[in-house]
Enzyme design. Structure first.
Site, short mmCIF file in Angstrom:
data_model
loop_
_atom_site.label_atom_id
_atom_site.label_comp_id
_atom_site.label_asym_id
_atom_site.label_seq_id
_atom_site.Cartn_x
_atom_site.Cartn_y
_atom_site.Cartn_z
N HIS A 64 0.94 -0.98 0.06
CA HIS A 64 0.52 0.04 -0.09
C HIS A 64 1.05 1.22 -0.19
O HIS A 64 2.45 1.53 1.20
CB HIS A 64 -0.99 -0.30 1.11
CG HIS A 64 -2.43 -0.52 0.62
ND1 HIS A 64 -2.32 -1.28 2.51
CD2 HIS A 64 -2.19 -1.62 -0.26
CE1 HIS A 64 -3.75 -2.08 2.03
NE2 HIS A 64 -4.19 -1.84 0.01
N ASP A 66 1.26 4.29 1.29
CA ASP A 66 2.43 4.76 2.15
C ASP A 66 2.80 3.98 2.72
O ASP A 66 3.68 4.28 4.06
CB ASP A 66 0.53 4.97 3.62
CG ASP A 66 0.02 3.90 4.22
OD1 ASP A 66 -0.17 2.41 2.97
OD2 ASP A 66 -0.17 3.62 5.30
N HIS A 67 2.83 2.66 2.73
CA HIS A 67 4.33 2.32 3.22
C HIS A 67 5.47 1.53 2.47
O HIS A 67 6.66 1.03 2.74
CB HIS A 67 3.77 0.36 4.07
CG HIS A 67 3.03 0.93 4.46
ND1 HIS A 67 3.67 0.20 5.82
CD2 HIS A 67 1.55 0.86 4.70
CE1 HIS A 67 2.79 0.22 6.56
NE2 HIS A 67 1.29 0.51 6.11
N HIS A 269 1.27 3.05 13.92
CA HIS A 269 0.03 2.70 12.38
C HIS A 269 -1.23 3.54 13.21
O HIS A 269 -1.95 2.75 13.02
CB HIS A 269 0.28 1.67 11.88
CG HIS A 269 -0.68 1.59 10.51
ND1 HIS A 269 -1.67 1.45 9.88
CD2 HIS A 269 0.40 1.75 9.82
CE1 HIS A 269 -2.05 1.58 9.20
NE2 HIS A 269 -0.94 1.72 8.41
#
Length: 310
Positions: A64, A66-67, A269
């Protein structure tokens, strides 16, 4: 070997805030350094918190945005700095086809040599002197894995008095016994390490969940862990959303830590709604863990040093 430090570079979920960057965790063990996930802006966080750029490998828990978006700019920076040593990029299924497209975005080729490997649950994806990094199964919306850094057991303490009493002269023979070698004395007797060494001392274990629902893979990997770094995107009031999006609540993360017997739980997170006020997440986790297991909500820049076990 003694130094083992975690530095939290980004602790926000999905979107950055003024106080929290996207996912990134820097782990340094003696002379080797690793990055777990590389959200947008990670290289700036590395500068801000003084980790340096001398990485041996980057591990992705899943793909994803955001990673992983931060790896594009980070590799460009390493290229401009003149790095020529290959950098290992390791991720879950599809890494071998996905990452080459990502790292060449906006360029004809990668700015420095890289190696790319896919991690399946149970794989030893990196091995160093006295430790290994293993992938384990997690439960997210797309292919995902978590990672555990596991040190080998260390020899027990050397009992110099017992060695002298057994007639072993001080000097090289002491060193051999400490290295696990039997020694033969002038009188013909053989002294084994078992006679002069204490029981083996366990190595340290760090477990990083990535994005996941509570699952057996994480619980197994975290058995007896010194630190379990577990996502805690939501609180109790978003339980249904946590299930729908394949994330975890802080309480669920605590239950994983409790079932695994982890020595410490670190929550990360976080949804942006808990950006500046994560105390409710901390309270919910503590309700499950009590006072016996330390728990904290990570803030960007937090560092944890793990001592050796005696």
């Amino acid at each position: 070997m003694s130094s083992l430090r975690l530095t939290f570079l980004g602790t926000s979920a999905a979107a950055p805030t003024a106080y929290r960057n996207l996912s990134g965790l820097f782990v340094k063990r003696e002379g080797q350094s690793f990055l777990f996930d590389c959200g947008e802006g990670t290289q700036r966080q590395m500068i801000r918190y003084g980790t340096g750029f001398a990485l041996d490998a980057v591990f992705f828990t899943h793909f994803h945005a955001d990673h992983y978006l931060g790896i594009i700019g980070f590799l460009r920076t390493l290229g401009m700095l003149g790095r020529t040593e290959p950098l290992a990029l390791i991720g879950p299924r599809n890494a071998a086809t996905f990452l080459p497209k990502v790292i060449c975005l906006g360029a004809e080729e990668a700015p420095l040599p890289v190696t790319i490997a896919e991690a399946e649950p149970g794989d030893v994806v990196f091995r160093g002197e006295g430790y290994r990094i293993e992938a384990f199964a997690t439960d997210h919306r797309i292919a995902s894995v978590g990672y555990a850094l596991i040190e080998d057991p260390r020899p027990g303490r050397f009992d110099a008095a017992a060695a002298r009493a057994a007639g072993v002269p001080e000097g090289p023979l002491f060193g051999k016994l400490q290295r696990g070698e039997a020694v033969r004395l002038r009188d013909g007797r053989t002294i084994t390490p078992r006679e002069v060494m204490g029981p083996p001392r366990p190595g340290r274990r760090i477990v990083i969940s990535g994005d996941t629902r509570p699952c057996e893979g994480t619980t197994r990997a975290a058995e007896g862990a010194d630190v379990l770094v577990h996502e805690a995107t939501f609180g109790d009031q978003e339980q249904a959303r946590a299930r729908d999006t394949r994330h975890a609540t802080a309480r669920e993360a605590a239950l994983v830590a409790r079932d695994a017997g982890a020595r410490r739980l670190v929550l990360t997170h976080l949804s942006t709604r808990y950006d500046r006020d994560p105390d409710i997440l901390l309270d919910q986790a503590r309700e499950e863990l009590g006072e016996r297991t330390p728990v904290m909500v990570a803030e960007d820049g937090d560092g944890i040093d793990l001592p050796l076990h005696d």
